[in-house]
Design a protein around this motif. Structure first.
Motif, mmCIF file in Angstrom:
data_model
loop_
_atom_site.group_PDB
_atom_site.id
_atom_site.type_symbol
_atom_site.label_atom_id
_atom_site.label_comp_id
_atom_site.label_asym_id
_atom_site.label_seq_id
_atom_site.Cartn_x
_atom_site.Cartn_y
_atom_site.Cartn_z
ATOM 1 N N PRO A 179 -19.302 18.185 13.372
ATOM 2 C CA PRO A 179 -20.670 18.020 13.877
ATOM 3 C C PRO A 179 -21.103 19.126 14.810
ATOM 4 N N PHE A 180 -20.157 19.727 15.521
ATOM 5 C CA PHE A 180 -20.508 20.734 16.514
ATOM 6 C C PHE A 180 -20.502 22.144 15.919
ATOM 7 N N ASP A 181 -19.636 22.382 14.939
ATOM 8 C CA ASP A 181 -19.632 23.687 14.269
ATOM 9 C C ASP A 181 -20.923 23.936 13.519
ATOM 10 N N SER A 182 -21.587 22.867 13.068
ATOM 11 C CA SER A 182 -22.841 23.059 12.329
ATOM 12 C C SER A 182 -23.956 23.586 13.210
ATOM 13 N N ASN A 183 -23.816 23.498 14.531
ATOM 14 C CA ASN A 183 -24.845 23.995 15.442
ATOM 15 C C ASN A 183 -24.603 25.428 15.892
ATOM 16 N N MET A 184 -23.485 26.030 15.482
ATOM 17 C CA MET A 184 -23.132 27.365 15.940
ATOM 18 C C MET A 184 -23.205 28.359 14.785
ATOM 19 N N ASN A 185 -23.788 29.513 15.055
ATOM 20 C CA ASN A 185 -23.871 30.556 14.027
ATOM 21 C C ASN A 185 -22.496 31.083 13.645
ATOM 22 N N ARG A 186 -21.556 31.061 14.589
ATOM 23 C CA ARG A 186 -20.216 31.599 14.336
ATOM 24 C C ARG A 186 -19.411 30.702 13.393
ATOM 25 N N THR A 187 -19.693 29.418 13.376
ATOM 26 C CA THR A 187 -18.869 28.474 12.620
ATOM 27 C C THR A 187 -19.644 27.679 11.584
ATOM 28 N N LYS A 188 -20.902 27.989 11.362
ATOM 29 C CA LYS A 188 -21.698 27.171 10.443
ATOM 30 C C LYS A 188 -21.325 27.384 8.977
ATOM 31 N N ASN A 189 -20.552 28.407 8.662
ATOM 32 C CA ASN A 189 -20.148 28.661 7.276
ATOM 33 C C ASN A 189 -18.729 28.192 6.978
ATOM 34 N N ARG A 190 -18.157 27.376 7.832
ATOM 35 C CA ARG A 190 -16.828 26.844 7.563
ATOM 36 C C ARG A 190 -16.882 25.854 6.402
ATOM 37 N N PRO A 191 -15.770 25.662 5.699
ATOM 38 C CA PRO A 191 -15.812 24.857 4.466
ATOM 39 C C PRO A 191 -16.312 23.436 4.665
ATOM 40 N N LEU A 192 -15.887 22.769 5.733
ATOM 41 C CA LEU A 192 -16.324 21.393 5.946
ATOM 42 C C LEU A 192 -17.787 21.317 6.338
ATOM 43 N N VAL A 193 -18.275 22.297 7.054
ATOM 44 C CA VAL A 193 -19.688 22.298 7.433
ATOM 45 C C VAL A 193 -20.570 22.521 6.209
ATOM 46 N N ARG A 194 -20.181 23.404 5.324
ATOM 47 C CA ARG A 194 -20.953 23.679 4.113
ATOM 48 C C ARG A 194 -20.739 22.633 3.031
ATOM 49 N N GLY A 195 -19.772 21.757 3.206
ATOM 50 C CA GLY A 195 -19.524 20.722 2.215
ATOM 51 C C GLY A 195 -18.788 21.208 0.994
ATOM 52 N N GLN A 196 -17.998 22.271 1.133
ATOM 53 C CA GLN A 196 -17.239 22.770 -0.010
ATOM 54 C C GLN A 196 -16.089 21.850 -0.382
ATOM 55 N N ILE A 197 -15.533 21.142 0.590
ATOM 56 C CA ILE A 197 -14.520 20.125 0.334
ATOM 57 C C ILE A 197 -14.844 18.920 1.208
ATOM 58 N N SER A 198 -14.308 17.796 0.850
ATOM 59 C CA SER A 198 -14.557 16.570 1.603
ATOM 60 C C SER A 198 -13.628 16.505 2.814
ATOM 61 N N PRO A 199 -13.973 15.716 3.830
ATOM 62 C CA PRO A 199 -13.058 15.540 4.969
ATOM 63 C C PRO A 199 -11.706 14.974 4.563
ATOM 64 N N LEU A 200 -11.686 14.081 3.577
ATOM 65 C CA LEU A 200 -10.415 13.548 3.099
ATOM 66 C C LEU A 200 -9.542 14.647 2.508
ATOM 67 N N HIS A 201 -10.164 15.574 1.788
ATOM 68 C CA HIS A 201 -9.433 16.713 1.222
ATOM 69 C C HIS A 201 -8.854 17.586 2.335
ATOM 70 N N ALA A 202 -9.627 17.814 3.386
ATOM 71 C CA ALA A 202 -9.157 18.656 4.495
ATOM 72 C C ALA A 202 -7.994 18.003 5.239
ATOM 73 N N VAL A 203 -8.095 16.697 5.477
ATOM 74 C CA VAL A 203 -7.007 16.002 6.161
ATOM 75 C C VAL A 203 -5.748 15.983 5.292
ATOM 76 N N SER A 204 -5.923 15.825 3.994
ATOM 77 C CA SER A 204 -4.771 15.855 3.087
ATOM 78 C C SER A 204 -4.095 17.223 3.110
ATOM 79 N N PHE A 205 -4.901 18.283 3.161
ATOM 80 C CA PHE A 205 -4.330 19.629 3.251
ATOM 81 C C PHE A 205 -3.575 19.816 4.562
#
Length: 473
Positions: free
Chosen positions: A237-263
């Motif tokens: 929720p906080f990375d989506s408000n920052m220009n430095r981190t707004k392109n991270r995979p979870l912010v852009r929705g490239q993978i689901s949170p469940l996928h990230a936790v599994s990784f």
């Protein structure tokens, strides 16, 4: 059959329980029917598996001055509405003047083939102003035309923009997963962690073991990937408000949170197990401790207190200690000195980086020294830059390096201290940027100089050799 008092007592207890169950059967039946009726009446109040499956899709809501991650059901796709309005009505007449009876001179005899509508139109048009008369004439012409009504066609760009604003199922492209995993694990930060762990292993006063070195680096890298992935999961929720981190995979929705936790689990469990079983338990404990400090202490503290910077420095100081313990199996003062190098180096590095990202950290709600205590930010960076000079002098005393190391490392330590002093006085973006870029090459150069000036392992004395291998008489 002979009946004992125990069998008589069990029979009485069984008979009483049976009577109770038969007496409550009707009540239980009514209760079950009432529950079924309540579910059929309002099933939205019942908790379903889809509501508990919160790791599938998340969004951010703000309540009680805190941000929370909550689940949201998938919305039905909106059907574009076609605009079937006729363009014949170009302008609505806001005020229609009173229609007075026509003058007898305006009434002209009409031929027999003229319809009643064509008779009414001139009569009304003569009573209206010229502008309204023109609009009425154009409208009548369009109404009598055979043109098809205009349909509003949605462009591809507008459709993509509309669909992006809606919830949709994630479609993971397998070809993009390596890049997604690399960004989820913060590959550059993980590479720095592995390099510092390798430096700690190489500085240990023991013979170099390539197999143990590879296992230690692999386990440390997996532990770092796990910690970084969990960190990104918590900060969506906080990375989506920052220009430095707004392109991270979870912010852009490239993978689901469940996928990230599994990784994260797939990296963390084998990494800690590898360090514990294949290297030694002390190194495995340090790896698990580092994951805990980074995910459960440093990550939440970033929104609570500036103490997070010191906790993050401890997290960064542990990898070289892990490398040392992987090689020696013990925790020596020289290992703590290697961690102290990393601990002090991180303050000029991170404080200079955060200085130019103050707006971003403020939007994300992070309590950094550069945002809340700018004077302390510059002062701490200068203090630890100067401390690198003193730590280099402790290398020979701790038995880590020879006495040439303080001399050969003095120029680069004085240069980073000079840049930190200029950053302290000027407090501008230019001086912060120069200090940050200097820190990028300062740490590899410092570790390389320490490796070249490494003190060789002490050879056993003649007495020890004689005591270990006595000469037969």
């Amino acid at each position: 059959m002979f009946k004992t008092p125990c069998t008589r007592l069990s029979g009485l207890v069984g008979a009483s329980v049976s009577q109770k169950l038969l007496g409550n059967a009707s009540i239980n039946y009514q209760t079950a029917r009432s529950l079924i009726h309540l579910y059929r009446k309002d099933p939205s109040n019942w908790i379903t598996y889809q509501q508990l499956h919160f790791l599938k899709r998340q969004y951010v809501t703000k309540g009680r001055s805190e941000l929370h991650q909550r689940a949201v059901p998938k919305q039905t796709p909106a059907i574009p509405v076609l605009d079937e309005r006729d363009d014949s009505v170009v302008q609505r007449v806001q005020h229609v003047q009173a229609i007075y009876p026509p003058h007898p001179a305006d009434i002209m005899p009409q031929p027999d083939d003229v319809t009643s509508e064509e008779v009414v139109l001139p009569v009304i048009s003569n009573a209206l102003p010229s502008a309204e008369r023109t609009l009425l004439k154009k409208g009548s012409e369009r109404e009598t035309s055979d043109e098809t009504p205009h349909l509003h066609v949605e462009t591809d760009e507008a459709r993509e923009a509309r669909l992006d604003r809606q919830w949709k199922e994630l479609k993971v492209d397998v070809s993009e997963l390596p890049g997604v995993y690399a960004r989820l694990a913060k590959s550059r930060l993980t590479a720095l962690v592995v390099v510092t762990a390798a430096a700690g292993f190489a500085m240990a006063p023991v013979p170099f073991d390539p197999g143990m070195f590879a296992l230690a680096c692999l386990g440390t890298g997996l532990a770092s990937c796990s910690a970084n992935s969990i960190n990104q999961y918590f900060e969506v929720p906080f990375d989506s408000n920052m220009n430095r981190t707004k392109n991270r995979p979870l912010v852009r929705g490239q993978i689901s949170p469940l996928h990230a936790v599994s990784f994260a689990v797939a990296c963390g469990v084998p990494g800690v197990a590898l360090l514990t079983l294949a290297v030694n338990p002390l190194t495995g404990f340090l790896g698990a401790l580092n994951i805990f400090l980074y995910t459960c202490c440093y990550t939440p503290l970033k929104r609570l207190s500036i103490v997070n910077t010191w906790v993050g420095a401890v997290v960064g100081a542990i990898p070289p200690v892990m490398g040392w313990t992987a090689a020696t199996g013990s925790l020596d003062p020289a290992a703590l000195l290697m961690g102290a190098f990393l601990y002090s180096w991180q303050f000029p590095h991170f404080n200079a980086l955060s200085w130019n990202l103050r707006e971003d950290y403020s939007r994300g709600g992070y309590r950094m020294m550069s945002v809340t205590h700018p004077d302390m930010c510059r002062r701490v960076a200068l203090r630890h830059s100067v401390a690198l000079v003193g730590l280099s002098c402790l290398g020979p005393a701790a038995g880590l390096t020879t006495w040439t190391f303080p001399l050969v490392s003095l120029p680069i330590n004085l240069y980073i201290s000079y840049l930190a002093l200029r950053f302290y006085h000027r407090a501008d973006r230019g001086s912060a940027r120069k200090l940050f870029f200097c820190s990028l090459w300062h740490l590899p150069m410092l570790l390389l100089l320490a490796l070249t000036c490494k003190k060789p392992a002490k050879e056993q004395s003649g007495a020890d050799l004689l005591s270990a291998n006595p000469v037969p008489s």
